[in-house]
Write a protein that holds these residues in place. Sequence first.
Motif, PDB file in Angstrom:
ATOM      1  N   THR A  31      17.308  -0.242  -0.601  1.00 40.65           N
ATOM      2  CA  THR A  31      17.543  -1.381   0.297  1.00 40.65           C
ATOM      3  C   THR A  31      17.088  -1.098   1.717  1.00 40.65           C
ATOM      4  OG1 THR A  31      19.805  -0.650   0.726  1.00 40.65           O
ATOM      5  CG2 THR A  31      19.468  -2.205  -1.089  1.00 40.65           C
ATOM      6  N   TYR A  32      16.225  -0.116   1.891  1.00 39.18           N
ATOM      7  CA  TYR A  32      15.705   0.213   3.211  1.00 39.18           C
ATOM      8  C   TYR A  32      14.181   0.189   3.204  1.00 39.18           C
ATOM      9  CZ  TYR A  32      20.284   1.764   4.827  1.00 39.18           C
ATOM     10  OH  TYR A  32      21.601   1.803   5.217  1.00 39.18           O
ATOM     11  N   THR A  33      13.624  -0.319   4.257  1.00 37.79           N
ATOM     12  CA  THR A  33      12.210  -0.116   4.523  1.00 37.79           C
ATOM     13  C   THR A  33      12.056   1.297   5.083  1.00 37.79           C
ATOM     14  OG1 THR A  33      11.672  -2.431   4.928  1.00 37.79           O
ATOM     15  CG2 THR A  33      10.305  -0.782   6.039  1.00 37.79           C
ATOM     16  N   MET A  34      11.118   2.042   4.521  1.00 39.36           N
ATOM     17  CA  MET A  34      10.909   3.422   4.931  1.00 39.36           C
ATOM     18  C   MET A  34       9.580   3.547   5.658  1.00 39.36           C
ATOM     19  SD  MET A  34      13.644   4.750   3.913  1.00 39.36           S
ATOM     20  CE  MET A  34      13.258   6.453   4.304  1.00 39.36           C
ATOM     21  N   GLY A  35       9.604   4.275   6.749  1.00 40.87           N
ATOM     22  CA  GLY A  35       8.389   4.441   7.542  1.00 40.87           C
ATOM     23  C   GLY A  35       8.117   5.900   7.840  1.00 40.87           C
ATOM     24  N   TRP A  36       6.840   6.175   8.071  1.00 44.69           N
ATOM     25  CA  TRP A  36       6.403   7.477   8.560  1.00 44.69           C
ATOM     26  C   TRP A  36       5.732   7.263   9.913  1.00 44.69           C
ATOM     27  CZ3 TRP A  36       7.577  12.150   6.607  1.00 44.69           C
ATOM     28  CH2 TRP A  36       7.985  12.234   5.282  1.00 44.69           C
ATOM     29  N   PHE A  37       6.079   8.121  10.839  1.00 50.00           N
ATOM     30  CA  PHE A  37       5.514   8.085  12.183  1.00 50.00           C
ATOM     31  C   PHE A  37       5.084   9.502  12.543  1.00 50.00           C
ATOM     32  CE2 PHE A  37       6.826   3.828  13.603  1.00 50.00           C
ATOM     33  CZ  PHE A  37       7.700   3.497  12.584  1.00 50.00           C
ATOM     34  N   GLU A  46       3.788   7.315  17.086  1.00 47.94           N
ATOM     35  CA  GLU A  46       2.966   6.226  16.567  1.00 47.94           C
ATOM     36  C   GLU A  46       3.214   6.001  15.082  1.00 47.94           C
ATOM     37  OE1 GLU A  46      -1.194   7.082  16.983  1.00 47.94           O
ATOM     38  OE2 GLU A  46      -1.151   8.749  15.564  1.00 47.94           O
ATOM     39  N   PHE A  47       3.018   4.765  14.712  1.00 51.21           N
ATOM     40  CA  PHE A  47       3.193   4.336  13.327  1.00 51.21           C
ATOM     41  C   PHE A  47       2.097   4.925  12.450  1.00 51.21           C
ATOM     42  CE2 PHE A  47       4.218   1.648   9.823  1.00 51.21           C
ATOM     43  CZ  PHE A  47       3.005   1.213   9.310  1.00 51.21           C
ATOM     44  N   VAL A  48       2.490   5.374  11.256  1.00 48.44           N
ATOM     45  CA  VAL A  48       1.527   5.889  10.284  1.00 48.44           C
ATOM     46  C   VAL A  48       1.511   5.007   9.032  1.00 48.44           C
ATOM     47  CG1 VAL A  48       0.921   7.823   8.798  1.00 48.44           C
ATOM     48  CG2 VAL A  48       1.766   8.260  11.114  1.00 48.44           C
ATOM     49  N   ALA A  49       2.672   4.817   8.429  1.00 44.70           N
ATOM     50  CA  ALA A  49       2.744   4.051   7.186  1.00 44.70           C
ATOM     51  C   ALA A  49       4.181   3.591   6.972  1.00 44.70           C
ATOM     52  CB  ALA A  49       2.287   4.892   6.003  1.00 44.70           C
ATOM     53  N   ILE A  54      11.387  -4.912   0.204  1.00 46.94           N
ATOM     54  CA  ILE A  54      11.152  -6.205  -0.424  1.00 46.94           C
ATOM     55  C   ILE A  54       9.769  -6.162  -1.075  1.00 46.94           C
ATOM     56  CG2 ILE A  54      10.842  -8.664  -0.067  1.00 46.94           C
ATOM     57  CD1 ILE A  54      13.684  -7.917   0.327  1.00 46.94           C
ATOM     58  N   GLY A  55       9.742  -5.989  -2.367  1.00 48.06           N
ATOM     59  CA  GLY A  55       8.476  -6.036  -3.099  1.00 48.06           C
ATOM     60  C   GLY A  55       7.624  -4.784  -2.992  1.00 48.06           C
ATOM     61  N   GLY A  56       8.093  -3.803  -2.224  1.00 45.49           N
ATOM     62  CA  GLY A  56       7.332  -2.564  -2.115  1.00 45.49           C
ATOM     63  C   GLY A  56       6.022  -2.706  -1.356  1.00 45.49           C
ATOM     64  N   THR A  57       5.925  -3.698  -0.504  1.00 43.67           N
ATOM     65  CA  THR A  57       4.702  -3.882   0.277  1.00 43.67           C
ATOM     66  C   THR A  57       4.459  -2.678   1.173  1.00 43.67           C
ATOM     67  OG1 THR A  57       5.112  -6.255   0.317  1.00 43.67           O
ATOM     68  CG2 THR A  57       3.497  -5.404   1.884  1.00 43.67           C
ATOM     69  N   THR A  58       3.211  -2.232   1.211  1.00 45.73           N
ATOM     70  CA  THR A  58       2.864  -1.068   2.032  1.00 45.73           C
ATOM     71  C   THR A  58       2.041  -1.473   3.250  1.00 45.73           C
ATOM     72  OG1 THR A  58       0.930  -0.639   0.648  1.00 45.73           O
ATOM     73  CG2 THR A  58       2.942   0.543   0.104  1.00 45.73           C
ATOM     74  N   TYR A  59       2.178  -0.698   4.295  1.00 42.75           N
ATOM     75  CA  TYR A  59       1.478  -0.929   5.557  1.00 42.75           C
ATOM     76  C   TYR A  59       0.947   0.426   6.040  1.00 42.75           C
ATOM     77  CZ  TYR A  59       4.504  -5.049   5.360  1.00 42.75           C
ATOM     78  OH  TYR A  59       5.165  -6.191   4.962  1.00 42.75           O
ATOM     79  N   TYR A  60      -0.248   0.402   6.617  1.00 34.24           N
ATOM     80  CA  TYR A  60      -0.856   1.639   7.095  1.00 34.24           C
ATOM     81  C   TYR A  60      -1.499   1.416   8.457  1.00 34.24           C
ATOM     82  CZ  TYR A  60      -0.395   3.278   2.297  1.00 34.24           C
ATOM     83  OH  TYR A  60       0.104   3.652   1.064  1.00 34.24           O
ATOM     84  N   ALA A  61      -1.458   2.461   9.255  1.00 38.18           N
ATOM     85  CA  ALA A  61      -2.257   2.451  10.472  1.00 38.18           C
ATOM     86  C   ALA A  61      -3.728   2.544  10.086  1.00 38.18           C
ATOM     87  CB  ALA A  61      -1.880   3.634  11.362  1.00 38.18           C
ATOM     88  N   ASP A  62      -4.587   1.908  10.841  1.00 35.97           N
ATOM     89  CA  ASP A  62      -6.002   1.885  10.509  1.00 35.97           C
ATOM     90  C   ASP A  62      -6.584   3.290  10.405  1.00 35.97           C
ATOM     91  OD1 ASP A  62      -6.803  -1.129  12.435  1.00 35.97           O
ATOM     92  OD2 ASP A  62      -6.007  -0.866  10.409  1.00 35.97           O
ATOM     93  N   VAL A 105       6.190  -8.030  10.727  1.00 34.94           N
ATOM     94  CA  VAL A 105       6.033  -7.793  12.153  1.00 34.94           C
ATOM     95  C   VAL A 105       6.963  -6.691  12.651  1.00 34.94           C
ATOM     96  CG1 VAL A 105       7.753  -9.490  12.894  1.00 34.94           C
ATOM     97  CG2 VAL A 105       5.779  -8.992  14.358  1.00 34.94           C
ATOM     98  N   LEU A 106       7.946  -6.307  11.855  1.00 36.19           N
ATOM     99  CA  LEU A 106       8.948  -5.337  12.304  1.00 36.19           C
ATOM    100  C   LEU A 106       8.745  -3.940  11.744  1.00 36.19           C
ATOM    101  CD1 LEU A 106      12.193  -7.509  12.103  1.00 36.19           C
ATOM    102  CD2 LEU A 106      10.882  -6.887  14.139  1.00 36.19           C
ATOM    103  N   VAL A 107       7.817  -3.741  10.833  1.00 40.37           N
ATOM    104  CA  VAL A 107       7.720  -2.431  10.186  1.00 40.37           C
ATOM    105  C   VAL A 107       6.954  -1.412  11.019  1.00 40.37           C
ATOM    106  CG1 VAL A 107       7.943  -3.413   7.886  1.00 40.37           C
ATOM    107  CG2 VAL A 107       5.666  -3.002   8.853  1.00 40.37           C
ATOM    108  N   ARG A 108       6.189  -1.856  12.016  1.00 43.09           N
ATOM    109  CA  ARG A 108       5.387  -0.910  12.797  1.00 43.09           C
ATOM    110  C   ARG A 108       6.065  -0.383  14.066  1.00 43.09           C
ATOM    111  NH1 ARG A 108      -0.161  -1.152  11.065  1.00 43.09           N
ATOM    112  NH2 ARG A 108      -0.368  -2.713   9.421  1.00 43.09           N
ATOM    113  N   PRO A 109       6.849  -1.167  14.768  1.00 39.67           N
ATOM    114  CA  PRO A 109       7.456  -0.640  16.010  1.00 39.67           C
ATOM    115  C   PRO A 109       8.520   0.418  15.743  1.00 39.67           C
ATOM    116  CG  PRO A 109       7.421  -3.050  16.010  1.00 39.67           C
ATOM    117  CD  PRO A 109       7.103  -2.607  14.618  1.00 39.67           C
ATOM    118  N   THR A 110       8.532   1.479  16.548  1.00 36.29           N
ATOM    119  CA  THR A 110       9.567   2.503  16.395  1.00 36.29           C
ATOM    120  C   THR A 110      10.951   1.937  16.657  1.00 36.29           C
ATOM    121  OG1 THR A 110       9.293   3.171  18.706  1.00 36.29           O
ATOM    122  CG2 THR A 110       7.995   4.361  17.063  1.00 36.29           C
ATOM    123  N   THR A 111      11.024   0.924  17.504  1.00 36.49           N
ATOM    124  CA  THR A 111      12.326   0.342  17.864  1.00 36.49           C
ATOM    125  C   THR A 111      12.995  -0.393  16.708  1.00 36.49           C
ATOM    126  OG1 THR A 111      11.129  -1.565  18.738  1.00 36.49           O
ATOM    127  CG2 THR A 111      11.804   0.130  20.326  1.00 36.49           C
TER     128      THR A 111
END
Length: 126
Positions: A31-37, A46-49, A54-62, A105-111
Motif C-alpha cells: 500500500t505504499y509507493t516506493m521510490g529510489w533517490f 534527486e529522483f531516480v525511480a 496503484i497498478g504498479g506503474t513505474t517512473y524513471y528519471a531520464d 505528479v507526486l512520485v518524483r518530489p522528495t517532499t
Amino acid sequence: QVQLVESGGGLVQAGGSLRLSCVASGGTLATYTMGWFRQTPGKEREFVAAMSWIGGTTYYADVVKGRFTISRDNAKNTVYLEMNNLKPDDSAVYYCASTTNWAPVLVRPTTSYPYWGQGTQVTVSS
C-alpha cells in the motif's frame, strides 16, 4: 512508522551492474509507493525511480531510463533497483523512500515521501 533499510551498494567498474534492495518494516509495502533517490555531496537529492502501489506503474528519471529497473516483492516487503551499464555519474548515496501518495505528479518530489532509509553508497569507477 515505516522503517526502511537499504543494502547492495558498493564499488563497481563502469559498465557493470548492481542491485539495490530496500526492506520495509512497520507497514505493508503493497500500500505504499516506493521510490529510489540519490544524492552526491553538495547537490540536492534527486529522483531516480518509483513504483506506484496503484497498478504498479513505474517512473524513471531520464538519465537512468533504459538502464535501471525498479521492482518489488510485496511478499518480502522488499523493493529493488536493478542498475545496469553503470556510469561514473551514477556514483552517489542511494536512498529508498516510501509514501502513500500515488498520483503521478507526486512520485518524483522528495517532499512527497515521509519515510526514508539511511542510504547505501554506490561508487562507479571509470
